[in-house]
Enzyme design. Structure first.
Site, PDB file in Angstrom:
ATOM      1  N   TYR A  94      51.018  73.702  14.810  1.00  0.00           N
ATOM      2  CA  TYR A  94      50.880  72.378  15.420  1.00  0.00           C
ATOM      3  C   TYR A  94      50.706  71.299  14.347  1.00  0.00           C
ATOM      4  CZ  TYR A  94      50.628  73.937  20.270  1.00  0.00           C
ATOM      5  OH  TYR A  94      50.936  74.441  21.504  1.00  0.00           O
ATOM      6  N   GLU A 136      45.990  77.508  24.875  1.00  0.00           N
ATOM      7  CA  GLU A 136      46.579  78.753  24.389  1.00  0.00           C
ATOM      8  C   GLU A 136      45.527  79.732  23.879  1.00  0.00           C
ATOM      9  OE1 GLU A 136      49.619  77.366  21.672  1.00  0.00           O
ATOM     10  OE2 GLU A 136      50.486  76.164  23.295  1.00  0.00           O
TER      11      GLU A 136
END
Length: 403
Positions: A94, A136
């Site tokens: 990310y 997640e």
């Protein structure tokens, strides 16, 4: 993020609407130049056909449009997070995406991307990334707690390959380590990770599980995608079709939000186009093995009989049980003698079987190409089906949102 920064984000909406795909195309090129190792994670087929840049452009725009309350996007984010879990996406990735996205905004938008706007987008991205990372993290935790499950990639042996039609093969995958495998919900998928010689690196793809759960193996049924016009041949499907029994591939644990509802007694209407029948097969087999044997209507469309996978199995099942009704649509029939109430020439047309499918409290499941899903979804709405009872699975990046 303060209100002034939110207003700055909203001020970029017109640019995202008109130039969003230019931005995301530039972003992917920039990211893969700086981080070529990510080509092992991203679907390069969807890079070539443009689906990935469209999906990202839509996602960035949707986030900007809902910056006041991103929670309205939670169902979409859950779908993305579920796929990320199946691809073993990690927190550090990310950070890479964020750095490359903000740099791309500055370079593509130019002078209009003031330091204040770039700062606002940096904060906005980090906020979204943290939402996804937290979501997640829970998915990884839940998955690891399931008996026989695993996070990341696990080696499986292809012990059996069967031809289901002229272009679809089934692969029976057994765990190389001989340890138990986890259960799944009918309609879910696994991610496959294979080396593609033409590219020189690994590639992931998602394939629906095409059978009810068996504690010894997973089965996927894969169409060999041939290249046409600007759409390149399926790199992974062709690689899989070149595999032999005994070869080893890596897969993730089952995932996906498109599946039968547990303990539901509602009748089922399963509507598929082409290889979109794979998750429906899992649903159908699960119904066969259940005590309920819910009333089920199977509606399937494909080009012709030669590419119609599992037709003999479906026909045999229909002869054996009373709860199954089938309708098959072929784009073209080899002989007019083949046409019957259950085999119809032409594309799938739900009005031709509406008396059968309009069952009280039925749940409708659709799977196939994007244009197929849109057409069948609208047909159901036109037939006054409640959209809450319609579920669909789109192969590839999510670019449609109908519910």
């Amino acid at each position: 993020m303060n209100q002034y920064q939110k207003e700055l984000i909203k001020a970029t909406i017109p640019i995202l609407r008109s130039n969003g795909e230019d931005l995301t195309s530039y972003f992917y090129t920039r990211m893969f130049t700086h981080h070529p190792e990510l080509k092992n994670i991203f679907n390069m087929g969807n890079q070539a056909n443009g689906k990935q840049k469209s999906a990202l452009a839509n996602a960035v725009l949707a986030y900007a449009e809902n910056i006041e309350d991103p929670s309205v996007l939670i169902n979409v984010l859950k779908g993305i997070g579920t796929k990320h879990r199946s691809l073993n996406i990690q927190q550090e990735q990310y950070k890479i995406v964020g750095t490359q996205l903000i740099a791309s905004i500055g370079e593509v938008v130019g002078e209009a991307a003031t330091p204040e706007i770039l700062e606002a987008w940096t904060i906005a991205y980090n906020q979204l990334a943290q939402i996804m990372i937290d979501l997640e993290k829970e998915l990884y935790k839940e998955n690891a707690a399931k008996p026989g499950s695993w996070n990341g990639w696990r080696n499986f042996i292809i012990k059996k390959i069967t031809d289901e039609s002229s272009e679809i093969k089934s692969f029976y995958l057994y765990p190389e380590d001989g340890q138990p495998i986890t259960d799944f919900q009918s309609g879910q998928y696994i991610s496959v990770h294979v080396f593609v010689p033409e590219l020189g690196f690994m590639q992931p793809r998602q394939y629906s599980l095409s059978s009810a759960f068996n504690p010894e193996y997973y089965r996927i049924s894969v169409k060999k995608e041939m290249g046409v016009a600007s759409n390149p041949a399926g790199l992974v499907s062709n690689t899989l079709h070149s595999k032999s029994e005994g070869d080893i591939i890596s897969i993730s644990a089952p995932a996906g939000l498109f599946h039968l509802e547990k303990d539901s007694e509602n009748p089922l209407v399963l509507i598929s186009g082409g290889v979109g029948l794979t998750p429906m097969l899992s649903m159908l087999e699960t119904n066969v093995n259940s005590i309920q044997n819910k009333k089920t209507v199977w509606v399937h469309g494909c080009r012709n009989e030669s590419v119609h996978a599992f037709k003999d199995q479906i026909a045999s099942l229909k002869e054996e049980v009373k709860w199954l009704e089938t309708f098959t649509f072929y784009d073209s029939l080899e002989s007019t003698n083949n046409q019957s109430d259950q085999i119809i020439e032409g594309r799938v047309d739900l009005t031709k079987c509406k008396e059968a499918i309009l069952l009280e409290d039925a749940k409708f499941y659709i799977c196939g190409p994007e244009i197929f899903i849109k057409k069948q979804y609208q047909s159901l709405i036109d037939l006054n089906v409640n959209q809450k009872n319609i579920f669909y699975e789109e192969f590839g990046p999510q670019v449609i949102n109908l519910n």
